[in-house]
Design an enzyme around this catalytic site. Structure first.
Site, PDB file in Angstrom:
ATOM      1  N   LEU A  42      40.432 -12.280 -50.893  1.00 54.93           N
ATOM      2  CA  LEU A  42      41.430 -12.901 -51.769  1.00 54.93           C
ATOM      3  C   LEU A  42      41.616 -14.382 -51.480  1.00 54.93           C
ATOM      4  O   LEU A  42      41.594 -15.211 -52.390  1.00 54.93           O
ATOM      5  CB  LEU A  42      42.761 -12.157 -51.636  1.00 54.93           C
ATOM      6  CG  LEU A  42      42.853 -10.841 -52.407  1.00 54.93           C
ATOM      7  CD1 LEU A  42      44.214 -10.203 -52.181  1.00 54.93           C
ATOM      8  CD2 LEU A  42      42.622 -11.055 -53.893  1.00 54.93           C
ATOM      9  N   ALA A  43      41.835 -14.742 -50.215  1.00 60.04           N
ATOM     10  CA  ALA A  43      42.064 -16.148 -49.887  1.00 60.04           C
ATOM     11  C   ALA A  43      40.815 -16.976 -50.165  1.00 60.04           C
ATOM     12  O   ALA A  43      40.887 -18.062 -50.756  1.00 60.04           O
ATOM     13  CB  ALA A  43      42.495 -16.289 -48.432  1.00 60.04           C
ATOM     14  N   GLY A  44      39.651 -16.482 -49.736  1.00 60.55           N
ATOM     15  CA  GLY A  44      38.416 -17.247 -49.893  1.00 60.55           C
ATOM     16  C   GLY A  44      37.985 -17.379 -51.338  1.00 60.55           C
ATOM     17  O   GLY A  44      37.642 -18.478 -51.799  1.00 60.55           O
ATOM     18  N   HIS A 265      50.094   0.006 -38.129  1.00 61.07           N
ATOM     19  CA  HIS A 265      50.590   0.561 -39.394  1.00 61.07           C
ATOM     20  C   HIS A 265      51.025   2.002 -39.178  1.00 61.07           C
ATOM     21  O   HIS A 265      50.292   2.792 -38.589  1.00 61.07           O
ATOM     22  CB  HIS A 265      49.484   0.498 -40.450  1.00 61.07           C
ATOM     23  CG  HIS A 265      49.980   0.641 -41.849  1.00 61.07           C
ATOM     24  ND1 HIS A 265      50.529   1.820 -42.321  1.00 61.07           N
ATOM     25  CD2 HIS A 265      50.020  -0.232 -42.893  1.00 61.07           C
ATOM     26  CE1 HIS A 265      50.881   1.655 -43.593  1.00 61.07           C
ATOM     27  NE2 HIS A 265      50.587   0.427 -43.958  1.00 61.07           N
ATOM     28  N   SER A 283      48.746   4.242 -47.991  1.00 56.88           N
ATOM     29  CA  SER A 283      49.611   3.118 -48.350  1.00 56.88           C
ATOM     30  C   SER A 283      51.063   3.320 -47.921  1.00 56.88           C
ATOM     31  O   SER A 283      51.614   4.423 -48.024  1.00 56.88           O
ATOM     32  CB  SER A 283      49.569   2.899 -49.861  1.00 56.88           C
ATOM     33  OG  SER A 283      50.569   1.986 -50.254  1.00 56.88           O
ATOM     34  N   ARG A 329      57.334  -1.805 -40.483  1.00 54.59           N
ATOM     35  CA  ARG A 329      56.218  -1.056 -39.909  1.00 54.59           C
ATOM     36  C   ARG A 329      56.300  -0.930 -38.390  1.00 54.59           C
ATOM     37  O   ARG A 329      55.973   0.117 -37.838  1.00 54.59           O
ATOM     38  CB  ARG A 329      54.901  -1.737 -40.296  1.00 54.59           C
ATOM     39  CG  ARG A 329      54.601  -1.615 -41.768  1.00 54.59           C
ATOM     40  CD  ARG A 329      53.362  -2.394 -42.161  1.00 54.59           C
ATOM     41  NE  ARG A 329      53.086  -2.201 -43.587  1.00 54.59           N
ATOM     42  CZ  ARG A 329      52.097  -2.798 -44.233  1.00 54.59           C
ATOM     43  NH1 ARG A 329      51.290  -3.620 -43.581  1.00 54.59           N
ATOM     44  NH2 ARG A 329      51.902  -2.576 -45.517  1.00 54.59           N
ATOM     45  N   HIS A 400      46.170  -2.290 -37.627  1.00 56.13           N
ATOM     46  CA  HIS A 400      46.023  -2.640 -39.044  1.00 56.13           C
ATOM     47  C   HIS A 400      45.846  -4.154 -39.234  1.00 56.13           C
ATOM     48  O   HIS A 400      44.738  -4.655 -39.183  1.00 56.13           O
ATOM     49  CB  HIS A 400      47.242  -2.123 -39.802  1.00 56.13           C
ATOM     50  CG  HIS A 400      47.230  -2.380 -41.265  1.00 56.13           C
ATOM     51  ND1 HIS A 400      46.172  -2.043 -42.064  1.00 56.13           N
ATOM     52  CD2 HIS A 400      48.170  -2.936 -42.091  1.00 56.13           C
ATOM     53  CE1 HIS A 400      46.433  -2.377 -43.316  1.00 56.13           C
ATOM     54  NE2 HIS A 400      47.635  -2.930 -43.353  1.00 56.13           N
ATOM     55  N   GLU A 424      44.517 -14.108 -43.617  1.00 50.76           N
ATOM     56  CA  GLU A 424      44.749 -13.454 -42.331  1.00 50.76           C
ATOM     57  C   GLU A 424      44.067 -14.173 -41.182  1.00 50.76           C
ATOM     58  O   GLU A 424      44.419 -13.956 -40.020  1.00 50.76           O
ATOM     59  CB  GLU A 424      44.271 -11.998 -42.406  1.00 50.76           C
ATOM     60  CG  GLU A 424      44.735 -11.123 -41.259  1.00 50.76           C
ATOM     61  CD  GLU A 424      44.286  -9.688 -41.388  1.00 50.76           C
ATOM     62  OE1 GLU A 424      44.588  -8.882 -40.467  1.00 50.76           O
ATOM     63  OE2 GLU A 424      43.633  -9.340 -42.388  1.00 50.76           O
ATOM     64  N   ARG A 434      54.291  -8.222 -39.861  1.00 54.54           N
ATOM     65  CA  ARG A 434      54.179  -8.465 -41.306  1.00 54.54           C
ATOM     66  C   ARG A 434      54.897  -7.381 -42.084  1.00 54.54           C
ATOM     67  O   ARG A 434      54.633  -6.202 -41.901  1.00 54.54           O
ATOM     68  CB  ARG A 434      52.708  -8.503 -41.741  1.00 54.54           C
ATOM     69  CG  ARG A 434      52.556  -8.718 -43.246  1.00 54.54           C
ATOM     70  CD  ARG A 434      51.130  -8.910 -43.651  1.00 54.54           C
ATOM     71  NE  ARG A 434      50.330  -7.715 -43.521  1.00 54.54           N
ATOM     72  CZ  ARG A 434      50.311  -6.704 -44.382  1.00 54.54           C
ATOM     73  NH1 ARG A 434      51.107  -6.737 -45.446  1.00 54.54           N
ATOM     74  NH2 ARG A 434      49.516  -5.673 -44.208  1.00 54.54           N
TER      75      ARG A 434
END
Length: 636
Positions: A42-44, A265, A283, A329, A400, A424, A434
């Site tokens: 996503l970031a890249g 997680h 999830s 979490r 996680h 991340e 997080r």
């Protein structure tokens, strides 16, 4: 050395002020600049696509055969945004405060507020790209709750949110590839960062098909290569996820921030075999309607349906009445470990708790539950052979997300000029823990809305000199990479890479996992160097370095984990407090909750590499909390 470059003025105007003060690059000059983006998650992908759209020539690198295989697809549950569609009191300020509190006051306030601000733009961006978020009957976007908050702000696409968001970013990236502004390099593994006069100017990669070592030069390097939870061997991360890109940058001078801040997680399918190579995430969204419980009696062997209500301990609801099953979490994970350690765990090995949907099915109806969570139930059934509609799921905590990563300033630039870090891979906006549904938010904020401002500002301010791969720095770095790989294949020992990784992972889980103690960390700091020394003397690899060789890829990455693991333990030992996911058993309240020490540890730890065999140097960035007053976290 640690200049965070936080803008002055009111926090709600800092990012706007920063953007206005940034220097711009003339559109006609942008195509003269080249930018390397490593990682296509996503970031890249978001950064590469947006910078390409602006007119820069971008080289994007992925060790996968397509960006669609990036680990971002595994983020199932949702993405936060302060849209307040539920009219339940949400706002940018509330999202900001929830994130600072959820991170146990170990994040930089300015970054977190910017993240909350940008969250509202991210949803608009993704909807415009066609991301199929869930909608209510009337067509409006739907929301649900996640741990650590009391409002519904999480947007989702059933249990495929990460995958759908990545497809949106991938489409934007493919558009720029077709336009000739982004060049995609697949099956290409970063093995070193190249510095010219102390400035990041390129990378050294290995072609995973041919084994060929290649150099690539650019004006700026952006790392968006994900986290390092695979240091634990068993984690929710894809097996290919690793720390090599950020670790090699660390060895070249980039400081490493908060390496001990790793997240466990609470909602994973328990380990079923010693031969298992990874764990599967269920999830966190399941905790919206699922109720967590264990038997009140130790050593219970009856089936869950045979245990009456009065013999069940809904321990999260009982202990945290305000938040119940939606505690953060780190809190949920520690409580699950505690009840299992008491002997009340369920399943074959007693390492599990129940996540029960019977009440939700009775209240909402089977069809509604199936519509909300159906694909997650399908995954669970394929793996366990159990139908979670009729019997409770069994879950247990697992490694996680990693909040630690390369230290970056407000512009997302590391301590190496010209090296930016997103998603991340940086030390993040999440502090010591997080909150759920914030990883996708941060990755897209960094990629779509921050790096496309800060990278051009750097180019306009520094005007990089012309450098290509013929420069001696590239030849030197490439030679170091070749020597390292040849050394790995020539050891001819007796132990496989996996045997070293498993031993390291077990050690890290036991001594630097959900609970850390001074005694255990010191034990790990003795054993890790011994294991690393044995690795370089007794490793057994088949194949050579100039061909497809997945054993070599694995061994190379494990060699970096063996160094990172030691830094994680050093950081955990130095931080003599409990905060978020970092739980020191010596520092807890009378009720067993994490006990911070704000007087001595309200800082971001940034570690400097001093060379092989040399202890790293600790630098500290003080953290100030002017808008969210320091307080003991409470979810009761």
């Amino acid at each position: 050395m640690l200049e965070a470059r936080i803008p002055s003025g009111p926090i709600e105007r800092q990012w706007d002020t920063c953007r206005f003060d940034m220097k711009l690059v003339n559109p006609a000059n942008r195509r003269k600049h080249s930018i390397i983006v490593v990682g296509a998650g996503l970031a890249g992908a978001a950064a590469a696509a947006t910078l390409g759209q602006q007119g820069y020539h971008v080289h994007c690198f992925s060790f996968h055969d397509t960006p669609r295989r990036a680990h971002s697809i595994a983020a199932q549950g949702g993405i936060n945004a302060a849209k307040n569609y539920r009219n339940d009191g949400d706002s940018v300020l509330r999202l900001f405060k929830d994130t600072v509190k959820g991170g146990d006051f170990r994040a930089r306030e300015a970054n977190v507020y910017r993240l909350a601000q940008l969250s509202v733009n991210i949803i608009d961006q993704c909807v415009a790209q066609g991301v199929p978020f869930a909608r209510e009957y009337g067509g409006l976007l739907d929301n649900r709750s996640f741990g650590g908050v009391q409002v519904e702000r999480t947007f989702y696409a059933r249990g495929q949110t990460g995958q759908q968001l990545l497809l949106g970013a991938y489409q934007a990236l493919e558009e720029q590839i077709a336009a000739g502004r982004v060049t995609m390099h697949i099956r290409s593994d970063l093995l070193d960062l190249v510095l010219v006069n102390g400035i990041a100017r390129g990378i050294v990669t290995r072609d995973l098909v041919t084994g060929h070592i290649e150099c690539h030069a650019a004006d700026v390097v952006v790392l968006a290569t994900g986290g390092y939870s695979n240091v634990f061997y068993l984690s929710t991360n894809a097996k290919a996820s690793n720390c090599t890109a950020i670790w090699r940058a660390h060895r070249r001078g980039a400081l490493f921030g908060n390496p001990c801040f790793t997240q466990i997680h609470p909602t994973c399918i328990p380990l079923s075999s010693e031969h298992q190579s990874k764990l599967t995430l269920m999830s966190e969204s399941l905790r919206n309607d699922g109720r967590v419980w264990v038997p009140k009696k130790k050593g219970e062997t009856r089936a869950p349906k045979d245990i009456p209500e009065y013999e069940r301990d809904y321990y999260l609801e009982n202990r945290y009445p305000s938040f119940g099953n939606l505690v953060p979490r780190d809190v949920a994970s520690r409580n699950a470990k505690e009840v299992c350690d008491e002997g009340r765990g369920v399943g074959p090995h007693g390492q599990g708790v129940y996540l029960d949907f019977a009440e939700a099915i009775h209240r909402l109806g089977l069809q509604t539950v199936r519509e909300k969570y159906g694909n997650l139930f399908d995954i669970y059934q394929r793996i366990t052979g159990e139908d979670a509609y009729t019997v409770p799921m069994r879950i247990y905590p697992a490694p996680h997300y990693t909040m630690g990563g390369l230290w970056v300033d407000y512009h997302l630039m590391s301590t190496v000029p010209g090296l930016f870090v997103g998603g991340e891979a940086n030390f993040s906006d999440h502090g010591a823990n997080r909150l759920g549904a914030s990883a996708l938010m941060q990755g897209l904020a960094d990629g779509y809305f921050i790096l496309p401002y800060t990278v051009p500002d750097y180019l306009a301010s520094t005007k990089p000199e012309s450098v290509d791969v013929s420069h001696p720095a590239f030849k030197s770095a490439a030679a170091e990479v070749r020597d390292r790989l040849k050394k790995l294949v020539s050891i001819n020992g007796k132990r496989t890479p996996d045997s070293f990784h498993k031993e390291l992972g077990r050690l890290m889980w036991d001594e630097c996992g959900m609970a850390r103690s001074e005694e255990g960390l010191k034990k790990a700091l003795v054993r890790i160097p011994e294991l690393r020394d044995e690795f370089w003397k007794n490793l057994c690899l088949v194949g050579g370095d100039e061909e497809v060789n997945q054993a070599l890829e694995k061994a190379n990455r494990i060699s970096d984990f063996l160094e990172l693991a030691e830094l994680m333990c050093r950081d955990a030992l130095a931080r003599q407090e409990s905060c978020g996911g970092h739980f020191r058993v010596e520092s807890q309240t009378t009720e067993g909750e994490a006990k911070r020490d704000d007087t001595n540890f309200a800082y971001t730890a940034a570690w400097e590499w001093k060379g092989p065999g040399q202890p790293p140097a600790l630098h500290k960035e003080p953290l100030a909390f002017e808008h969210v007053p320091l307080s003991q976290r409470s979810y009761k």
